[in-house]
Design an enzyme around this catalytic site. Structure first.
Site, PDB file in Angstrom:
ATOM      1  CG  HIS A  66      -0.406  40.555   6.925  1.00  0.00           C
ATOM      2  ND1 HIS A  66      -0.900  41.390   7.710  1.00  0.00           N
ATOM      3  CD2 HIS A  66       0.669  40.094   7.869  1.00  0.00           C
ATOM      4  CE1 HIS A  66      -0.322  41.574   8.938  1.00  0.00           C
ATOM      5  NE2 HIS A  66       0.846  40.719   9.072  1.00  0.00           N
ATOM      6  CG  ASP A 100       3.109  37.740   9.706  1.00  0.00           C
ATOM      7  OD1 ASP A 100       1.804  38.268  10.042  1.00  0.00           O
ATOM      8  OD2 ASP A 100       3.821  38.413   9.601  1.00  0.00           O
TER       9      ASP A 100
END
Length: 530
Positions: A217, A254
């Site tokens: 992430h 992301d």
């Protein structure tokens, strides 16, 4: 439905639907969303939508099917368990609820590396949700090669269907259920589109380690020689802002995978926060919100349909979803070489951590597993002091396996790559929130540039007495006192107390990792316990 028989499931939904539109492009989906009164256009042509009662994810309503594949591998302390029988009933009822509706089908890809790719089919009764996920995943034929045999995924999106805890094993009438064995996702009872995006990430995070890929992430960009830099950080730490650099092509903002060959983006778009967005501070993101086909979630519009990004009356979690190719500097193929630099971002509202510190590989794993930032005082009623937030791997809600699985993989990747890890604090200096001030973005960018271009490799360093990491004594263009937080406080004793308090929070959080906590290279135990 037989195991992994995605075609049968998709055909069942199509047979019951009033109509099925397959792979509509953005202009068609915009028109359909307007016709269905799902959205309105901004003055610049972006699609403005509201998500109703849910303006963010519902992590407590997320479930994973507990079966032979997941029983001994899923981190059940972090994920709700659903029985296979409950999932099958939920799937049957969710499919039935779509009967008679116009269904929008999008066949997309997740994973820019063809060897680690998913063929994702999303079926939804909402045109704007179809546009949202079309913006965010990889559109076949655009920029990325399609693999020879991508893993099939089907997402049944039934936002208006209400689950029953008694019948379906859910917690409430909202449910996000993932069957890892069959790669089927059911989303019901919420209009928040981020659930679709993150369900794909959760599937990837479960399967990727089995193939030697570290799921992350983080955002990522490229240096001049093609080497990648990774940026981990929770919301509000500057992950998206700092990775968007006109001189460093963006791989993605992301979700990524780190394989033996380098880094690849999982997605084909960006889902950027827009709270207090301005053209001056974040020009690339601001420009993306002004394009036709961008989806603006819960952004208030003024009387002239111009987005009011400072208005948080609906939520502070306002978002823009747009394809990555609208940005001015992106990496070809959404891939990059082996990372040379790994950056952990934190916004320390306690005013304790230095603005930059170099980490040993062991320290890097420690801070990766800690996933620290701090919420500022005043954001919630009764909160008068900064609140520490720890999210393992900087994304615990999306990590189905135990954090140490990902931590061990990171340790192996750092060792094999020789990448340098840095901790960068974008938070407060001269005192905690309410006393000190936020570290200015110009200084942060200078520090980040120095870390990325190797300027700090041979810099003179001091060892932080409490946390043990290395802190440079000087960086061109940065005030020397900024590099030693204690010197920025008027009351050095108050700094010492605050530092010990934060160190204690780190150690208390890490206790959940059991025996490994005692050997972890975190704050020095004797001082933290004082």
């Amino acid at each position: 439905m037989s195991l992994f028989d995605h075609d049968t499931l998709r055909q069942q939904i199509a047979a019951r639907a009033g109509s099925v539109s397959v792979n509509d492009i953005a202009p068609v989906l915009v028109a359909r969303s307007l016709q269905g009164s799902e959205s309105e256009l901004t003055a610049d042509g972006a699609v403005s939508v509201r998500t109703g009662a849910f303006t963010g994810r519902s992590p407590k309503d997320k479930f994973i099917v507990r079966d032979g594949l997941t029983e001994n591998s899923v981190w059940w302390d972090n994920s709700g368990a659903m029985s296979p029988a409950h999932f099958d009933i939920l799937l049957e009822d969710a499919v039935a609820s779509l009967g008679g509706h116009s269904i929008f089908r999008q066949d997309l890809l997740a994973g820019a590396d063809p060897r680690h790719q998913y063929a994702v089919t999303v079926l939804t009764p909402s045109a704007w949700h179809a546009l949202f996920i079309r913006n965010l995943l990889i559109r076949p034929g655009e920029m990325v090669e399609t693999g020879s045999n991508p893993s099939a995924v089907t997402i049944v999106h039934a936002p208006h269907f209400k689950a029953s805890p008694e019948r379906h094993g859910s917690r409430t009438d909202t449910v996000i259920a993932l069957d890892m064995s069959r790669n089927i996702v059911i989303i019901a009872g919420t209009l928040y589109a981020g659930e679709i995006k993150k369900s794909v990430f959760s599937l990837f995070n479960f399967h990727a380690p089995r193939n030697g890929v570290l799921p992350m992430h983080c955002s990522a960009n490229l240096g001049k020689d093609g080497e990648a830099a990774l940026f981990f950080g929770l919301s509000g730490t500057g992950k998206t802002t700092l990775s968007n650099d006109p001189d460093r092509p963006l791989i993605g903002d992301d979700e990524h995978g780190w394989s033996d060959d380098g880094v690849f983006n999982l997605e084909g778009g960006c889902y950027a926060k827009t709270i207090k967005l301005s053209a001056e501070a974040e020009p690339e993101i601001h420009a993306a919100t002004k394009r036709f086909g961008t989806v603006l979630e819960n952004v208030v519009l003024d009387a002239n349909n111009v987005p009011a990004f400072d208005d948080v009356s609906l939520t502070e979690n306002t978002r823009a979803a747009y394809p990555i190719h609208v940005l001015p500097a992106i990496a070809k193929g959404s891939v990059g070489g082996t990372p040379k630099t790994v950056v952990f971002l934190t916004a320390d509202a306690f005013g304790v951590l230095p603005p930059v510190a170099r980490l040993t590989p062991d320290q890097a794993v420690y801070h990766f597993l800690s996933g620290y930032t701090a919420k500022v005082a005043g954001t919630e009623r009764g909160v008068t002091e900064p609140q520490a937030t720890f999210s393992a791997c900087f994304g615990a809600p999306f990590m189905p396996l135990h954090p140490t699985v990902y931590g061990e993989m990171l340790a192996e990747k750092l060792k094999a790559s020789g990448a340098t890890a840095w901790l960068i604090n974008t938070g407060w200096t001269g005192g905690g929130h309410g006393v000190g001030k936020r570290i200015d973005i110009a200084s942060t960018r200078r520090l980040l540039t120095a870390a990325l271009d190797g300027s700090l490799d041979n810099a003179e360093m001091r060892i932080d007495e409490l946390f043990g990491f290395e802190v440079p004594l000087s960086v061109p263009g940065v005030a020397p006192t900024l590099l030693t937080p204690r010197l920025t406080w008027q009351d050095s004793d108050a700094y010492d107390r605050q530092a010990l308090h934060l160190a204690g929070l780190f150690r208390a959080n890490f206790e959940k990792f059991g025996d490994a906590a005692n050997a972890a290279p975190g704050p020095i135990l004797a001082q933290a316990a004082e």
